[in-house]
Design a protein around this motif. Structure first.
Motif, short mmCIF file in Angstrom:
data_model
loop_
_atom_site.label_atom_id
_atom_site.label_comp_id
_atom_site.label_asym_id
_atom_site.label_seq_id
_atom_site.Cartn_x
_atom_site.Cartn_y
_atom_site.Cartn_z
N MET A 162 -6.04 13.81 5.60
CA MET A 162 -6.35 14.00 7.02
C MET A 162 -6.77 15.41 7.38
SD MET A 162 -3.01 13.59 6.25
CE MET A 162 -1.43 14.45 6.37
N GLY A 163 -6.55 16.39 6.49
CA GLY A 163 -6.96 17.76 6.78
C GLY A 163 -8.37 18.08 6.35
N TYR A 223 -1.21 14.95 -8.85
CA TYR A 223 -1.51 13.94 -7.84
C TYR A 223 -2.04 12.66 -8.50
CZ TYR A 223 -0.91 17.70 -4.45
OH TYR A 223 -0.39 18.72 -3.69
N ILE A 224 -2.84 12.84 -9.53
CA ILE A 224 -3.34 11.67 -10.27
C ILE A 224 -2.18 10.95 -10.94
CG2 ILE A 224 -4.72 10.98 -12.27
CD1 ILE A 224 -6.66 13.26 -11.54
N GLU A 225 -1.24 11.70 -11.49
CA GLU A 225 -0.08 11.07 -12.13
C GLU A 225 0.74 10.29 -11.11
OE1 GLU A 225 3.82 12.11 -14.90
OE2 GLU A 225 2.27 13.63 -14.58
N LEU A 226 0.91 10.85 -9.91
CA LEU A 226 1.65 10.14 -8.86
C LEU A 226 0.98 8.80 -8.54
CD1 LEU A 226 2.67 12.89 -6.28
CD2 LEU A 226 4.20 11.43 -7.60
N ALA A 227 -0.34 8.82 -8.39
CA ALA A 227 -1.07 7.59 -8.09
C ALA A 227 -0.85 6.55 -9.18
CB ALA A 227 -2.56 7.89 -7.92
N LYS A 228 -0.86 6.99 -10.43
CA LYS A 228 -0.65 6.07 -11.55
C LYS A 228 0.79 5.55 -11.57
CE LYS A 228 -4.21 7.97 -14.63
NZ LYS A 228 -4.46 8.69 -15.89
N PRO A 263 -14.70 16.28 -5.34
CA PRO A 263 -14.47 16.08 -6.79
C PRO A 263 -13.08 15.56 -7.10
CG PRO A 263 -15.48 18.21 -6.35
CD PRO A 263 -15.05 17.68 -5.03
N TYR A 264 -12.10 15.99 -6.32
CA TYR A 264 -10.71 15.62 -6.59
C TYR A 264 -10.40 14.22 -6.07
CZ TYR A 264 -11.12 20.57 -7.26
OH TYR A 264 -11.57 21.80 -7.68
N ASN A 281 0.84 -1.19 0.00
CA ASN A 281 0.00 0.00 0.00
C ASN A 281 0.88 1.25 0.00
OD1 ASN A 281 -2.35 1.76 0.60
ND2 ASN A 281 -1.44 1.88 2.64
N VAL A 282 0.56 2.19 -0.86
CA VAL A 282 1.29 3.46 -0.91
C VAL A 282 0.33 4.59 -0.56
CG1 VAL A 282 2.62 5.07 -2.33
CG2 VAL A 282 2.89 2.59 -2.63
N GLN A 283 0.69 5.37 0.45
CA GLN A 283 -0.17 6.48 0.82
C GLN A 283 0.24 7.76 0.10
OE1 GLN A 283 -0.14 7.88 4.84
NE2 GLN A 283 2.06 7.58 5.14
N ILE A 284 -0.77 8.47 -0.38
CA ILE A 284 -0.59 9.77 -1.04
C ILE A 284 -1.41 10.80 -0.27
CG2 ILE A 284 -1.12 11.10 -3.13
CD1 ILE A 284 -0.61 8.66 -4.78
N ILE A 285 -0.85 11.98 -0.08
CA ILE A 285 -1.59 13.07 0.54
C ILE A 285 -2.29 13.82 -0.59
CG2 ILE A 285 -1.50 15.01 2.14
CD1 ILE A 285 -0.40 12.28 3.18
N PRO A 286 -3.63 13.76 -0.67
CA PRO A 286 -4.36 14.37 -1.80
C PRO A 286 -4.28 15.90 -1.81
CG PRO A 286 -5.66 12.66 -0.73
CD PRO A 286 -4.51 12.96 0.18
N PRO A 287 -4.78 16.51 -2.89
CA PRO A 287 -4.58 17.95 -3.10
C PRO A 287 -4.98 18.85 -1.94
CG PRO A 287 -5.42 16.95 -5.09
CD PRO A 287 -5.43 15.87 -4.05
N PHE A 288 -6.18 18.65 -1.36
CA PHE A 288 -6.62 19.61 -0.34
C PHE A 288 -5.66 19.66 0.83
CE2 PHE A 288 -8.71 21.01 3.49
CZ PHE A 288 -9.28 22.19 3.07
#
Length: 348
Positions: A208-209, A188-193, A226-227, A146-153
């Protein structure tokens, strides 16, 4: 049944295939004792793929946790956008560990971010990619990576731009903030891919924010949902993990389209199960043991009883509510796993 099969079946809602409920952590499972056991320390584990993989797999190897999660900090994405990171090298030999942090905001103004070219080569992306490949070589098909990413917000508000001015801008009107997030989200989408293509089995969107104490439901639907939808659609298997109070936004969280949601101890699993089942019956909920008060500081009896309770109330996978406290005793992690196997056995 191995950990990979167990976790993937639980995330897909295939409870009839399970031997027992999985015990995981979709956020960081790094602790000081586990680092000591595998002889890999902060800050090197953040920048060295071999050490990152070694520490990432330690909770599975030592305690039997059903998931491997990397990386261990919240500023990977900020570094991709050019934020200068403090790894606290001067504190490396201290008795304490210090989380990597930004040295200063990229800008004090709320302005659209410049999406960097060649994202795979930015910051620590290649370190994480290499760590994923190392883990897949050792654990592929046996334990999910599992890889965690901190999303845009969360990433932009807490780690890239000035936090106070960001939230002031939201209060004055979300248009300016929305424009910033719109511009940055493709990165962020590119990182996930990139991580998925490297072999990550699961992508955790650790926003988490974006909890209900930071914003109201309308703001969540405008600036977060939406993001998260776009990011969830970009990968096959994902977990949406929002720490803090999320009961008021549970319906929206489910509608973000992740494979499962992860909650912390500020939310009642019993109430969450009731709300979620009205939106999507049987949708997987992960949680929600307190990382500090219970897993780090609780007694074995308290941990065992809490595991029993969350299973009875309807969690699909047992987990801490967020990142483990660095001082967490390994014996407590083992108790969490052992209790899950005891009370989470699927009897037919």
């Amino acid at each position: 049944m191995n950990s990979y099969d167990r976790v993937m079946a639980a995330l897909k809602g295939n409870t009839d295939e399970l031997d027992y409920i999985p015990c995981v952590n979709s956020a960081s499972s790094c602790t000081m004792d586990l680092m000591k056991r595998v002889d890999a320390w902060w800050p090197e584990v953040h920048r060295n793929a071999e050490k990152m993989a070694r520490v990432g797999s330690a909770a599975h190897k030592v305690c039997g946790l059903d998931m491997i999660t990397i990386p261990f900090d919240m500023v990977v994405e900020a570094e991709v956008f050019g934020v200068s990171i403090d790894y606290h090298e001067n504190d490396a030999h201290s008795r304490y560990c210090f989380w990597p942090s930004r040295k200063k905001p990229l800008s004090n103004l709320i302005v659209p971010l410049i999406v960097p070219e060649n994202i795979p080569e930015q910051g620590r992306v290649q370190v994480i990619v290499k760590a994923i490949k190392l883990l897949k070589e050792e654990f592929g098909g046996q334990v999910p990576v599992n890889v965690q990413i901190i999303p845009p917000f969360t990433s932009i508000s807490y780690y890239i731009l000035d936090t106070v001015k960001f939230f002031v801008s939201i209060a004055r009107g979300p248009e300016q903030v929305k424009a910033v997030i719109d511009e940055a989200t493709p990165a962020y989408i590119e990182l996930a891919k990139i991580y998925s293509e490297a072999g990550a089995d699961i992508i955790t969107l650790h926003d988490m924010g974006a909890h209900a104490k930071a914003m109201n439901e309308i703001q969540f639907r405008d600036l977060v949902k939406p993001y998260l939808k776009l990011m969830s659609q970009s990968v096959e298997t994902s977990i949406l993990n929002i720490c803090g109070l999320t009961t008021p936004i549970l319906k929206d969280m489910v509608e973000c389209g992740a494979t499962a949601i992860a909650l912390d101890e500020k939310n009642s699993i019993k109430d969450a199960r009731s709300i979620v089942d009205k939106v999507k019956p049987g949708y997987p909920i992960i949680g929600n043991l307190s990382p500090k008060d219970l897993i780090a500081e609780g007694t074995p009896e308290q941990i065992s009883e809490s595991v029993k309770t969350v299973i009875q109330e309807g969690v699909s996978l047992v987990a801490p509510g967020c990142d483990l406290v660095l001082e967490t005793p390994t014996k407590n992690l083992c108790t969490m796993v052992e209790s899950t196997r005891k009370y989470g056995e699927i009897k037919r």
